[in-house]
Design a protein around this motif. Structure first.
Motif: not given
Ligand code: NAD
Length: 298
Positions: A240-245, A93-95, A31-33, A10-14, A64-68
Motif C-alpha cells: 500500500s505504501l509503494m502504491a502511494k509513493d 510525511s511523504t506527500i 499530539h495525535d487525533l 504519533l502513528g507507526h512512524m511518528g 509533522t508525520m501525517l498520512p498525506a
Molecule cells: P500512520 O497512519 O500510522 O500515522 C499517521 C498518524 O497521523 C495517525 O496516528 C493519525 O491519527 C495522525 N493524524 C492524522 N491527521 C492528524 C491531525 N490532524 N492531527 C493529529 N494527528 C493526525 O502512518 P505512518 O505509517 O506513521 O506514516 C506516516 C507518514 O510516513 C506517511 O506519509 C507515510 O507515507 C510515510 N512513511 C511511512 C513508512 C512506513 O513504513 N510506515 C515509511 C516511510 C514513510
C-alpha cells in the motif's frame, strides 16, 4: 539547551521517532487525533498536549508525520497562527511535491522556517533511529534541523530547495517500484524456461541485472534468506505504501509532462495489487500476481 519539539502525528512512524527524540534529551510535546497513540507515546516520555495548537505554542521546532498532503496543509492552517514566528517546521510525511511546496509557502508567509524531510527506512528504521532523511529547504533550516534528524536517523541528505526532499523520495521509489516489477517478471520468465531461482540469482546479482530489488529484497524465497519472500511476504515495505509513493510520482510526472511510461504503468500495477494486498503484504509479493496472471506455477 535542547530545542523544545512539538510532534504531531504519533502513528507507526511518528511514535518511535518522537520516542527517539526523548531518548536524545529533547523535551517533546506530542499530539495525535487517536488518544491511544498519544497514550502510547506518553509511555515513551512524550508529554501529551491537549491539542495540536497547544503542542506548538512554546515549541522551537514542529515535526509533522501525517498520512498525506491534505492532512499537512489542513493542519498548518491551525499550527501556523499558534506557533511563535521563526519556529522551524519540519514535515517528515511523504506527500505530493506540489503540496510540500504549498506548505513551505504558507509557513514562510507566516514567518516560519521550513523543511520537507521525508524518510526511508520504515517502522524498523524509525524504531532503531536508523532512518534516512531527504530534505528540501534552506541551508540554515537544514543546519538547524540536523541535530533533530540525527536523533531519529543515521543519515540526512540536503537535496535542494522547497520540495526537493519529496522529489528525491518519489524518484527513488519510482526506480524501486519499476525495478521490483522487472525482477519479478524475470523470475516468472525463468520459471517458465526451466531456470532455477538460484541460478538466475547467482548470475543476475553479480551481473548487470543487479539491483536492491534483487539482491536485498529478492521477491522469491531462497536466494536471500532475509527477504520478505521467506516469511510469506510479511512487510518490509507494504504494497500500500509503494502504491502511494508511485501515485505521487505519477502525479508529478503528469504535472511536469514527463514521458515516464514505466513509472506510470508501475503505479497502475501497484495500485491494483495494493487494493488486494494492502498493508499486510510486502511490495515484493507482486511476483505472485505476475505468476498468477501468467498461469504459471511457482
Ligand atoms: P500512520 O497512519 O500510522 O500515522 C499517521 C498518524 O497521523 C495517525 O496516528 C493519525 O491519527 C495522525 N493524524 C492524522 N491527521 C492528524 C491531525 N490532524 N492531527 C493529529 N494527528 C493526525 O502512518 P505512518 O505509517 O506513521 O506514516 C506516516 C507518514 O510516513 C506517511 O506519509 C507515510 O507515507 C510515510 N512513511 C511511512 C513508512 C512506513 O513504513 N510506515 C515509511 C516511510 C514513510
Amino acid at each position: 539547551m535542547s530545542p523544545a519539539v512539538a510532534f504531531i502525528g504519533l502513528g507507526h512512524m511518528g511514535a518511535p521517532m518522537a520516542a527517539n527524540l526523548v531518548k536524545a534529551g529533547h523535551r517533546v510535546r506530542g499530539h495525535d487525533l487517536v488518544p491511544e497513540a498519544v497514550d502510547s507515546a506518553a509511555r515513551a516520555g512524550v508529554e501529551p498536549a491537549p491539542s495540536a495548537a497547544a503542542a506548538v505554542a512554546d515549541a522551537d521546532a514542529v515535526i509533522t508525520m501525517l498520512p498525506a498532503g491534505r492532512h499537512v496543509l489542513d493542519l498548518y492552517d491551525t499550527l501556523l497562527p499558534a506557533a511563535r514566528p521563526g519556529t522551524l517546521f519540519i514535515d517528515c510525511s511523504t506527500i505530493d511535491v506540489a503540496d510540500a511546496r504549498a506548505a513551505h509557502d504558507r509557513a514562510a508567509a507566516a514567518g516560519m522556517r521550513t523543511l520537507d524531510a521525508p524518510v526511508s527506512g520504515g517502522v524498523v528504521g524509525a524504531e532503531a533511529a536508523t532512518l534516512t532523511f531527504m530534505a528540501g529547504g534552506g541551508e540554515t533550516a537544514f543546519a538547524e534541523a540536523l541535530p533533530l534528524l540525527e536523533a531519529m536517523g543515521k543519515k540526512a541528505v540536503h537535496c535542494g530547495g522547497a520540495g526537493a526532499g519529496q522529489a528525491a523520495k518519489i524518484c527513488n521509489n519510482m526506480i524501486l517500484g519499476v525495478s521490483m516489477i522487472a525482477v519479478s517478471e524475470a523470475f516468472v520468465l525463468a520459471e517458465s524456461l526451466g531456470l532455477s531461482h538460484q541460478a538466475l540469482y547467482d548470475v543476475a546479482s553479480t551481473a548487470s541485472g543487479q539491483c536492491w530489488a534483487l539482491s536485498v529484497n529478492c521477491p522469491v524465497p531462497g536466494p536471500v534468506p532475509t527477504s520478505p519472500a521467506n516469511r510469506d511476504y510479511r512487510p518490509g515495505f507494504a504494497a500500500s505504501l509503494m502504491a502511494k509513493d508511485l501515485g505521487l510520482a505519477a502525479n508529478a510526472a503528469r504535472a511536469g509532462g514527463v514521458h515516464a511510461e514505466l513509472g506510470l504503468r508501475a503505479a497502475e500495477l501497484y495500485s491494483a495489487y495494493a487494493e488486494r494486498a494492502g498493508a499486510t503484504e510486502d511490495f515484493s509479493g507482486i511476483v505472485r500476481t505476475i505468476r498468477d496472471q501468467s498461469g504459471a506455477e511457482g
